[in-house]
Design a protein around this motif. Structure first.
Motif, short mmCIF file in Angstrom:
data_model
loop_
_atom_site.label_atom_id
_atom_site.label_comp_id
_atom_site.label_asym_id
_atom_site.label_seq_id
_atom_site.Cartn_x
_atom_site.Cartn_y
_atom_site.Cartn_z
N GLU A 187 0.56 -1.09 0.13
CA GLU A 187 0.08 0.21 -0.05
C GLU A 187 0.93 1.07 -0.04
OE1 GLU A 187 -3.60 1.86 2.59
OE2 GLU A 187 -2.98 0.17 3.28
N HIS A 188 2.05 1.35 0.85
CA HIS A 188 3.21 2.33 1.33
C HIS A 188 4.39 2.26 0.71
CE1 HIS A 188 -0.66 3.63 3.84
NE2 HIS A 188 -0.25 3.15 4.40
N TYR A 189 4.57 1.52 0.22
CA TYR A 189 5.86 0.77 -0.53
C TYR A 189 7.26 1.10 0.68
CZ TYR A 189 3.15 -0.21 -4.90
OH TYR A 189 2.25 -0.77 -5.79
N THR A 190 7.06 0.75 1.34
CA THR A 190 7.81 1.67 3.02
C THR A 190 7.81 0.07 3.04
OG1 THR A 190 5.71 1.19 4.68
CG2 THR A 190 6.65 3.29 3.36
N PRO A 191 10.04 -0.52 3.20
CA PRO A 191 10.39 -1.58 3.69
C PRO A 191 10.18 -2.50 4.97
CG PRO A 191 11.81 0.24 3.95
CD PRO A 191 11.16 1.26 3.33
N ARG A 192 9.70 -3.72 4.92
CA ARG A 192 9.92 -4.48 6.32
C ARG A 192 10.50 -5.68 6.00
NH1 ARG A 192 3.44 -5.94 4.72
NH2 ARG A 192 4.27 -6.71 3.21
N LEU A 193 11.04 -6.07 7.74
CA LEU A 193 11.67 -7.11 7.46
C LEU A 193 12.74 -6.85 6.89
CD1 LEU A 193 8.40 -8.99 8.60
CD2 LEU A 193 10.08 -7.81 9.72
N ILE A 194 13.27 -6.35 6.31
CA ILE A 194 15.07 -6.36 5.39
C ILE A 194 15.78 -6.50 5.81
CG2 ILE A 194 13.51 -5.15 3.69
CD1 ILE A 194 14.71 -2.76 3.86
N PHE A 195 16.25 -5.24 7.27
CA PHE A 195 17.41 -5.81 8.40
C PHE A 195 18.48 -4.76 7.31
CE2 PHE A 195 14.45 -9.48 9.21
CZ PHE A 195 14.44 -9.23 11.03
N GLY A 196 18.15 -4.15 6.91
CA GLY A 196 19.26 -3.69 6.34
C GLY A 196 19.70 -4.21 4.80
N TYR A 197 19.30 -5.43 4.18
CA TYR A 197 19.33 -5.73 3.60
C TYR A 197 18.57 -5.39 2.48
CZ TYR A 197 22.72 -9.03 5.98
OH TYR A 197 23.38 -9.68 7.14
N TRP A 198 18.59 -4.20 0.93
CA TRP A 198 18.10 -3.73 0.00
C TRP A 198 17.93 -4.93 -0.89
CZ3 TRP A 198 15.62 0.07 0.98
CH2 TRP A 198 15.22 1.44 2.43
N ASP A 199 18.48 -5.86 -0.96
CA ASP A 199 18.12 -6.71 -1.82
C ASP A 199 16.61 -7.54 -1.45
OD1 ASP A 199 21.29 -6.88 -1.51
OD2 ASP A 199 21.11 -7.91 -3.42
N LEU A 200 16.41 -7.42 -0.04
CA LEU A 200 15.04 -7.75 0.20
C LEU A 200 14.11 -7.03 -0.09
CD1 LEU A 200 16.14 -9.69 3.39
CD2 LEU A 200 15.35 -10.37 1.21
N PHE A 201 14.21 -5.73 -0.35
CA PHE A 201 13.08 -4.62 -1.14
C PHE A 201 11.69 -5.48 -1.87
CE2 PHE A 201 10.74 -1.15 -2.61
CZ PHE A 201 10.80 -0.54 -1.78
N ASP A 202 11.86 -6.17 -3.00
CA ASP A 202 11.22 -6.46 -3.11
C ASP A 202 10.57 -8.35 -3.16
OD1 ASP A 202 10.40 -4.86 -5.16
OD2 ASP A 202 12.70 -5.27 -6.44
N GLY A 203 11.22 -8.17 -1.80
CA GLY A 203 10.84 -9.87 -1.45
C GLY A 203 11.90 -10.87 -1.41
N LEU A 204 11.10 -11.41 -0.55
CA LEU A 204 11.67 -12.84 -0.95
C LEU A 204 11.74 -13.70 -2.29
CD1 LEU A 204 11.97 -14.76 2.36
CD2 LEU A 204 14.51 -14.05 1.21
N PRO A 205 13.18 -14.06 -3.40
CA PRO A 205 12.53 -14.73 -4.32
C PRO A 205 12.06 -16.48 -4.23
CG PRO A 205 14.99 -14.76 -4.18
CD PRO A 205 14.59 -13.94 -2.96
N ILE A 456 -6.40 -7.12 -0.10
CA ILE A 456 -7.04 -6.72 0.53
C ILE A 456 -7.10 -4.99 1.17
CG2 ILE A 456 -6.62 -6.14 3.46
CD1 ILE A 456 -5.87 -9.42 3.12
N ALA A 457 -5.62 -4.96 0.38
CA ALA A 457 -5.10 -3.06 0.55
C ALA A 457 -6.05 -2.13 -0.45
CB ALA A 457 -3.59 -2.42 0.28
N GLN A 458 -6.20 -3.22 -1.74
CA GLN A 458 -6.78 -2.63 -2.56
C GLN A 458 -8.40 -2.70 -2.17
OE1 GLN A 458 -6.18 -4.75 -5.89
NE2 GLN A 458 -3.87 -3.27 -6.50
N SER A 459 -8.83 -3.21 -1.93
CA SER A 459 -10.02 -3.96 -1.20
C SER A 459 -10.37 -2.58 0.10
CB SER A 459 -10.51 -4.96 -0.52
OG SER A 459 -10.46 -6.09 -1.77
N LEU A 460 -9.67 -2.06 0.91
CA LEU A 460 -10.26 -1.37 2.13
C LEU A 460 -10.17 0.95 0.80
CD1 LEU A 460 -7.33 -2.38 4.65
CD2 LEU A 460 -10.18 -2.60 4.35
N ALA A 461 -8.96 0.56 0.31
CA ALA A 461 -8.97 2.15 -0.09
C ALA A 461 -10.67 2.40 -1.03
CB ALA A 461 -7.78 2.24 -1.26
#
Length: 504
Positions: A187-205, A456-461
């Motif tokens: 929804e807001h495109y803020t990083p979560r649970l990446i612990f400083g590893y920006w390779d995880l910004f798009d999620g775990l592959p 869910i985020a889209q539905s809430l919006a």
């Protein structure tokens, strides 16, 4: 409306030796890269697209379709023979395919996968050719609210795979959802649970997680059981009985309803952008197991389980082209790559494609039908080769598989970071399987999690935070009712199976 002359001219363009050559080459390449764990047909398509620039549009797109179709057949081969899925959607095939191979029937298992895959693929292609426009319109009407209800229904199907321990099944699902939340907030495109590893910004592959938990963890488990003894990767009984090396017509026909159900599920989910073949395979497998008179036989080498997963994941390939050709919306990564090929050759998929390029569209349909029969023929020859390969000692098979997994994942994730993730989840998978937690449920929850959260985020919006508006949608209400019914039904089936197991 496309006239009959355009349709016949399109099919006539497809059935030529020149196009057959490109379809054959595409299927061969697809089956090969599908059989190599971690690589898969998507990567082969991405690499091949620039090389199709000098070709005419029909052979170029037919080649890419052949790669995609062949990859699904190839992905089932290592899943069955080594419990190492070549593609994530082949993980469901391994549930019954590998136990059947361990019982000395690797050819029977791989042939059942091949026949089911071609059957499901042919079914979805026929649906694509005949009713693509109405199905695409129906899929387009599925908004975020309806997709949330569909995701809830998909999660309710997990109850059919939980097994004897409800608690462990729910923990595995919760862990899968937790891991799926790594990366950016949808929804807001803020990083979560990446612990400083920006390779995880798009999620775990997905390739790293799926290959690590399903393939590398199995290699670790098999190596831990070796105790210094060298044996073949697949132990056969040595009887060479004809019935153990083929699938009879009676066995194939006995799975007709299973394949029809799987093909229908795959076609419906394939027409909905973003759902994917992995979800279709596991949903079909769970529904087949729950509807069986002997659910305890699943996971032990039941042909119905192989037929359910392969018919469903292959049916998605044809159905993915329904929204692509009629609306210009790709239903999967493979369909998005085919859009790139269309645009390279100066065509824009969408409502006007049938009117402006009707002959080419029906030429593509002809090439897709041709690719199914080429897949069947090439698969029949290739399966014998692969079953001979895995008769080599485990030390050779597992070291080669480990090397291919590392190379494939490093290519799929563009670096060694994906390999590190794969090795971490290999250890997680080994520990989970050791303590009796379902890896299958974890993978399904991980796969569906981002799509569920985004919907869910889209539905809430759209509803200003009031999800009770879901009950104003007839489609959403129907899916929610089906979710409750399926959850209760599957849990009752699991309770009955547990009672039978406790008595025995």
């Amino acid at each position: 409306m496309v006239d009959l002359a355009t349709i016949t001219a399109g099919f006539g363009d497809a059935f030529t030796p020149f196009n057959l050559m490109f379809v054959l080459f595409g299927v061969l390449l697809g089956q090969f890269v599908g059989a190599v764990p971690g690589i898969g047909p998507i990567m082969a398509m991405a690499i091949a697209i620039p090389f199709t620039f000098g070709l005419d549009p029909l052979p170029a797109i037919a080649f890419l379709v052949g790669v995609n179709k062949g990859g699904l057949v190839g992905g089932a081969v290592p899943a069955i023979l080594m419990n190492t899925p070549g593609t994530p959607d082949a993980a469901a095939t391994a549930l019954d395919g590998h136990p059947l191979a361990k019982r000395g029937k690797p050819l029977k298992a791989t042939k059942m996968a091949l026949f089911s895959s071609v059957t499901g693929d042919l079914f979805s292609d026929i649906v694509l050719i005949t009713v693509s426009a109405p199905l695409a319109i129906m899929a387009l009407k599925m908004g975020p609210i309806e997709v949330v209800a569909l995701m809830i229904f998909a999660f309710s199907i997990l109850a059919g795979l939980i097994g004897n321990s409800l608690i462990k099944g729910m923990i595995a699902a919760a862990l899968g959802l937790l891991v799926a939340s790594v990366g950016q907030d949808p929804e807001h495109y803020t990083p979560r649970l990446i612990f400083g590893y920006w390779d995880l910004f798009d999620g775990l592959p997905l390739p790293s997680v799926a290959i690590g938990m399903l393939a590398i963890s199995e290699i670790l488990r098999r190596m831990s059981l070796a105790h210094g003894n060298v044996k073949s990767g697949i132990i056969t009984d040595g009887s060479n009985r004809p019935e153990d090396r083929r699938v009879s017509w009676a066995e194939y026909w006995a799975c007709r309803y299973t394949m029809l159900r799987g093909a229908t599920i795959g076609t419906i989910l394939g027409a909905l952008p973003g759902i994917g073949s992995t979800a279709a395979a596991f949903m079909s497998y769970a529904m087949t197991k729950a509807g069986s008179k002997d659910p305890s036989s699943f996971g032990k080498g039941n042909l119905q389980g192989i037929a359910a997963s392969e018919s469903a994941n292959s049916a998605v390939v044809g159905a993915n082209l329904i929204p692509l050709l009629t609306l210009g919306i790709p239903g999967s990564v493979g369909a998005a790559l085919i859009i790139s090929a269309f645009m390279i050759h100066g065509m824009q998929p969408g409502p006007l494609l049938f009117e402006q390029q009707g002959r080419l569209v029906y030429g593509l349909f002809g090439a897709m039908l041709m690719a199914n029969f080429v897949n069947l023929w090439v698969g029949q020859l290739g399966l014998r080769f692969w079953t001979k390969v895995v008769s080599a000692p485990e030390s050779i098979i597992f070291s080669a598989a480990l090397l291919l997994c590392i190379v494939g994942v490093s290519m799929a994730t563009s670096g060694l970071f994906g390999v590190a993730i794969m090795l971490i989840f290999a250890i997680v998978g080994y520990l989970m399987s050791t303590f009796g937690y379902s890896l299958v449920i974890f993978i399904i929850a991980f796969f569906l999690g981002p799509r569920f959260e985004k919907s869910i985020a889209q539905s809430l919006a759209l509803t200003n935070g009031d999800l009770t508006q879901m009950f104003k949608s007839p489609v959403a209400v129907a899916l929610l009712v089906l979710s409750v019914v399926s959850f209760v039904y599957f849990m009752r089936k699991n309770a009955e199976a547990e009672a039978i197991d406790s008595k025995t």
